[in-house]
Design a protein around this motif. Structure first.
Motif, PDB file in Angstrom:
ATOM      1  N   ILE A  55       0.785  -1.185  -0.039  1.00 46.92           N
ATOM      2  CA  ILE A  55      -0.029  -0.162  -0.077  1.00 46.92           C
ATOM      3  C   ILE A  55       0.795   1.216   0.149  1.00 46.92           C
ATOM      4  O   ILE A  55       1.741   1.313   0.769  1.00 46.92           O
ATOM      5  CB  ILE A  55      -1.135  -0.193   1.277  1.00 46.92           C
ATOM      6  N   ARG A  56       0.637   2.182  -0.845  1.00 46.77           N
ATOM      7  CA  ARG A  56       1.185   3.530  -1.094  1.00 46.77           C
ATOM      8  C   ARG A  56       0.293   4.599  -1.284  1.00 46.77           C
ATOM      9  O   ARG A  56      -0.984   4.035  -1.546  1.00 46.77           O
ATOM     10  CB  ARG A  56       2.375   3.369  -2.040  1.00 46.77           C
ATOM     11  N   PRO A  57       0.827   5.933  -0.858  1.00 45.40           N
ATOM     12  CA  PRO A  57      -0.406   6.932  -1.393  1.00 45.40           C
ATOM     13  C   PRO A  57      -0.482   6.980  -2.762  1.00 45.40           C
ATOM     14  O   PRO A  57       0.338   7.142  -3.322  1.00 45.40           O
ATOM     15  CB  PRO A  57       0.187   8.192  -0.532  1.00 45.40           C
ATOM     16  N   CYS A  58      -1.652   7.271  -3.128  1.00 42.24           N
ATOM     17  CA  CYS A  58      -1.789   7.641  -4.655  1.00 42.24           C
ATOM     18  C   CYS A  58      -1.302   8.895  -4.783  1.00 42.24           C
ATOM     19  O   CYS A  58      -1.272   9.977  -4.098  1.00 42.24           O
ATOM     20  CB  CYS A  58      -3.300   7.689  -4.786  1.00 42.24           C
ATOM     21  N   GLY A  62      -3.757  11.283  -2.650  1.00 44.84           N
ATOM     22  CA  GLY A  62      -3.356  10.582  -1.406  1.00 44.84           C
ATOM     23  C   GLY A  62      -4.205   9.531  -0.813  1.00 44.84           C
ATOM     24  O   GLY A  62      -3.705   9.028   0.224  1.00 44.84           O
ATOM     25  N   ASN A  63      -4.936   9.109  -1.532  1.00 44.32           N
ATOM     26  CA  ASN A  63      -5.679   7.679  -0.983  1.00 44.32           C
ATOM     27  C   ASN A  63      -4.731   6.642  -0.999  1.00 44.32           C
ATOM     28  O   ASN A  63      -3.709   6.550  -1.647  1.00 44.32           O
ATOM     29  CB  ASN A  63      -6.869   7.534  -1.969  1.00 44.32           C
ATOM     30  N   VAL A  86     -11.195  15.218   1.625  1.00 43.54           N
ATOM     31  CA  VAL A  86     -11.746  14.674   2.824  1.00 43.54           C
ATOM     32  C   VAL A  86     -10.296  14.398   3.936  1.00 43.54           C
ATOM     33  O   VAL A  86      -9.294  14.639   3.159  1.00 43.54           O
ATOM     34  CB  VAL A  86     -12.137  13.201   2.710  1.00 43.54           C
ATOM     35  N   GLU A  87     -10.339  14.169   5.173  1.00 42.96           N
ATOM     36  CA  GLU A  87      -9.368  14.333   5.879  1.00 42.96           C
ATOM     37  C   GLU A  87      -8.371  12.993   5.976  1.00 42.96           C
ATOM     38  O   GLU A  87      -7.282  12.901   6.052  1.00 42.96           O
ATOM     39  CB  GLU A  87      -9.758  14.148   7.495  1.00 42.96           C
ATOM     40  N   ASN A  88      -9.058  11.771   5.630  1.00 44.42           N
ATOM     41  CA  ASN A  88      -8.308  10.384   5.452  1.00 44.42           C
ATOM     42  C   ASN A  88      -9.243   9.469   4.733  1.00 44.42           C
ATOM     43  O   ASN A  88     -10.066   9.759   4.276  1.00 44.42           O
ATOM     44  CB  ASN A  88      -8.006   9.827   6.876  1.00 44.42           C
ATOM     45  N   PRO A  89      -8.540   8.515   4.329  1.00 42.24           N
ATOM     46  CA  PRO A  89      -8.911   7.481   3.445  1.00 42.24           C
ATOM     47  C   PRO A  89     -10.382   6.862   3.877  1.00 42.24           C
ATOM     48  O   PRO A  89     -11.372   6.332   3.167  1.00 42.24           O
ATOM     49  CB  PRO A  89      -7.977   6.490   3.481  1.00 42.24           C
ATOM     50  N   VAL A  90     -10.361   6.820   5.190  1.00 40.77           N
ATOM     51  CA  VAL A  90     -11.550   5.995   5.820  1.00 40.77           C
ATOM     52  C   VAL A  90     -12.841   6.975   5.368  1.00 40.77           C
ATOM     53  O   VAL A  90     -13.888   6.459   5.291  1.00 40.77           O
ATOM     54  CB  VAL A  90     -11.516   5.794   7.409  1.00 40.77           C
ATOM     55  N   ASP A  91     -12.595   8.366   5.536  1.00 44.42           N
ATOM     56  CA  ASP A  91     -13.702   9.242   5.287  1.00 44.42           C
ATOM     57  C   ASP A  91     -14.124   9.202   3.970  1.00 44.42           C
ATOM     58  O   ASP A  91     -15.543   9.178   3.402  1.00 44.42           O
ATOM     59  CB  ASP A  91     -13.564  10.705   5.440  1.00 44.42           C
ATOM     60  N   LEU A  92     -13.055   8.938   3.001  1.00 49.90           N
ATOM     61  CA  LEU A  92     -13.386   8.673   1.703  1.00 49.90           C
ATOM     62  C   LEU A  92     -14.105   7.601   1.229  1.00 49.90           C
ATOM     63  O   LEU A  92     -15.245   7.630   0.564  1.00 49.90           O
ATOM     64  CB  LEU A  92     -11.889   8.770   0.933  1.00 49.90           C
ATOM     65  N   GLY A  99     -22.551   6.053  -2.130  1.00 48.52           N
ATOM     66  CA  GLY A  99     -22.743   6.058  -3.644  1.00 48.52           C
ATOM     67  C   GLY A  99     -23.299   7.375  -4.070  1.00 48.52           C
ATOM     68  O   GLY A  99     -23.753   7.400  -5.210  1.00 48.52           O
ATOM     69  N   ALA A 100     -22.969   8.382  -3.428  1.00 51.88           N
ATOM     70  CA  ALA A 100     -23.701   9.538  -3.508  1.00 51.88           C
ATOM     71  C   ALA A 100     -22.874  10.583  -4.205  1.00 51.88           C
ATOM     72  O   ALA A 100     -22.931  11.710  -4.582  1.00 51.88           O
ATOM     73  CB  ALA A 100     -24.085  10.488  -2.179  1.00 51.88           C
ATOM     74  N   PHE A 101     -21.611  10.061  -4.680  1.00 50.97           N
ATOM     75  CA  PHE A 101     -20.570  11.140  -5.220  1.00 50.97           C
ATOM     76  C   PHE A 101     -19.795  10.453  -6.442  1.00 50.97           C
ATOM     77  O   PHE A 101     -19.281   9.356  -6.128  1.00 50.97           O
ATOM     78  CB  PHE A 101     -19.462  11.550  -4.018  1.00 50.97           C
ATOM     79  N   ASP A 102     -19.927  10.940  -7.612  1.00 46.44           N
ATOM     80  CA  ASP A 102     -19.002  10.303  -8.562  1.00 46.44           C
ATOM     81  C   ASP A 102     -17.873  11.312  -9.024  1.00 46.44           C
ATOM     82  O   ASP A 102     -17.527  11.082 -10.132  1.00 46.44           O
ATOM     83  CB  ASP A 102     -20.026  10.284  -9.796  1.00 46.44           C
ATOM     84  N   GLY A 103     -17.495  12.249  -8.377  1.00 47.95           N
ATOM     85  CA  GLY A 103     -16.255  12.979  -8.614  1.00 47.95           C
ATOM     86  C   GLY A 103     -15.131  12.180  -8.154  1.00 47.95           C
ATOM     87  O   GLY A 103     -15.180  10.817  -7.929  1.00 47.95           O
ATOM     88  N   VAL A 104     -13.881  12.896  -7.945  1.00 42.98           N
ATOM     89  CA  VAL A 104     -12.823  12.493  -7.411  1.00 42.98           C
ATOM     90  C   VAL A 104     -12.194  13.103  -6.050  1.00 42.98           C
ATOM     91  O   VAL A 104     -13.132  13.753  -5.620  1.00 42.98           O
ATOM     92  CB  VAL A 104     -11.575  12.508  -8.346  1.00 42.98           C
ATOM     93  N   TYR A 105     -11.530  12.335  -5.406  1.00 49.76           N
ATOM     94  CA  TYR A 105     -11.134  12.913  -3.998  1.00 49.76           C
ATOM     95  C   TYR A 105      -9.803  13.573  -3.765  1.00 49.76           C
ATOM     96  O   TYR A 105      -9.072  13.571  -4.775  1.00 49.76           O
ATOM     97  CB  TYR A 105     -11.178  11.757  -3.065  1.00 49.76           C
ATOM     98  N   HIS A 106      -9.709  14.103  -2.679  1.00 51.53           N
ATOM     99  CA  HIS A 106      -8.224  14.772  -2.285  1.00 51.53           C
ATOM    100  C   HIS A 106      -8.160  14.303  -0.752  1.00 51.53           C
ATOM    101  O   HIS A 106      -8.961  14.744   0.029  1.00 51.53           O
ATOM    102  CB  HIS A 106      -7.893  16.211  -2.659  1.00 51.53           C
TER     103      HIS A 106
END
Lengths: 199, 199
Positions: A55-58, A62-63, A86-92, A99-106
């Motif tokens: 596992i590494r950060p994207c 950063g996911n 989001v603060e961390n991958p768990v929140d992501l 299923g409410a979001f189809d964009g991307v994350y940071h």
């Protein structure tokens, strides 16, 4: 305090370093591992050993990722013009499960906290600014927690992102679904009033 | 529920098998391990791997041991004529920490529980009977928990040991040190009355 044999004290010490595990809890874990079949401790050891190698950060968001990009950044069907911060991958993954979001994350990697010495440099903020300035992004939704630190981080990000020419929003706050108004705390009721929308 | 990358789901699954750790707690542990220095997961993995190779049950008492006998059975200064029977090694070390007992121990590995399918054969009872019959033992103190299962186990052991010609005692029960009588539950008060001693 009498000491357990050294290999057990060593394992107890490692368990106690983890969040939410105290001396008693660690003793319970070790008792369980020694009472159950021989493989369980080995399987846990193996899973832990794989964590840092596999596992590494994207590199983009950063996911948690298994290769350079995480599965979401690597998915062409996602709307790359909208970034949810989001603060961390768990929140992501909580958003993903909805299923409410189809964009991307940071993924920031935490919230600003002068008291705990967490300055903007400790968080993945530079990367967010770079992404916002590419011209491909139209909206950034800041989904840090509704806490003092989460709100302060949201305001800081809003200031920085305002100069990048993207629309910046904060996630809605108020009463959670299915909650009872009579049991809501004053802070949540205040947020719910401030966040009212015309129907 | 969206899935994390496979190595993380695997580690989460291993954590969730442990007592007292649920999905949320496991996610918190993985987040912590991935956020802190690279060595912590490795140190925990190493400590786990050593558990089954370096720790075995003491052949005499069943306590956690690094060689054939545990440190207590191997200590000639201990009074081998008095055996304190405990459910598990953690209870044994609680007695050791108190410094109140200089005899030796016998670890049952649990309590009798017909509901959970734990019969006398599952526990280290044969070994206790053999030790009691050697003629070297004068007293056996049964220190199973003051619960329904612990009491039932104590009665069962008392019956068996009565035939071995040793004195059998149950640990004292009643109000714990420093407790407030007004807050004690009815069961404890009953035990305290039954366990009264002349002064």
């Amino acid at each position: 305090m009498a000491n357990f044999p050294e290999p057990i004290e060593n394992l107890l010490e490692q368990f106690i370093r983890l969040p939410g595990i105290g001396r008693r809890g660690a003793e319970r874990l070790v008792t369980h591992l020694l009472n159950t079949d021989a493989d369980q401790a080995d399987r846990l050891a193996g899973a832990l050993a794989r964590l840092k190698t596999d596992i590494r950060p994207c590199t983009r968001c950063g996911n948690w990722a298994e290769s350079e990009l995480c599965r979401i950044c690597d998915d062409p069907r996602r709307d790359a013009a909208r970034i949810c911060v989001v603060e961390n991958p768990v929140d992501l993954y909580a958003f993903e499960s909805s299923g409410a979001f189809d964009g991307v994350y940071h993924v920031l990697g935490g919230t600003l906290s002068p008291l705990r010495g967490i300055t903007p440099d400790e968080l993945n903020i530079d990367g967010l600014e770079r992404r916002a300035r590419t011209g491909d992004v139209t909206e950034v939704i800041i989904a840090t927690s509704p806490t003092v630190e989460g709100d302060a981080t949201a305001h800081y990000l809003a200031q920085i992102l305002a100069q990048a020419g993207v629309e910046v929003a904060r996630i809605g706050m108020g009463l959670p679904l299915g909650s009872s108004l009579g049991y809501a705390d004053a802070g949540t009721l205040k947020l719910a009033l401030e966040g009212r929308r015309k129907i």
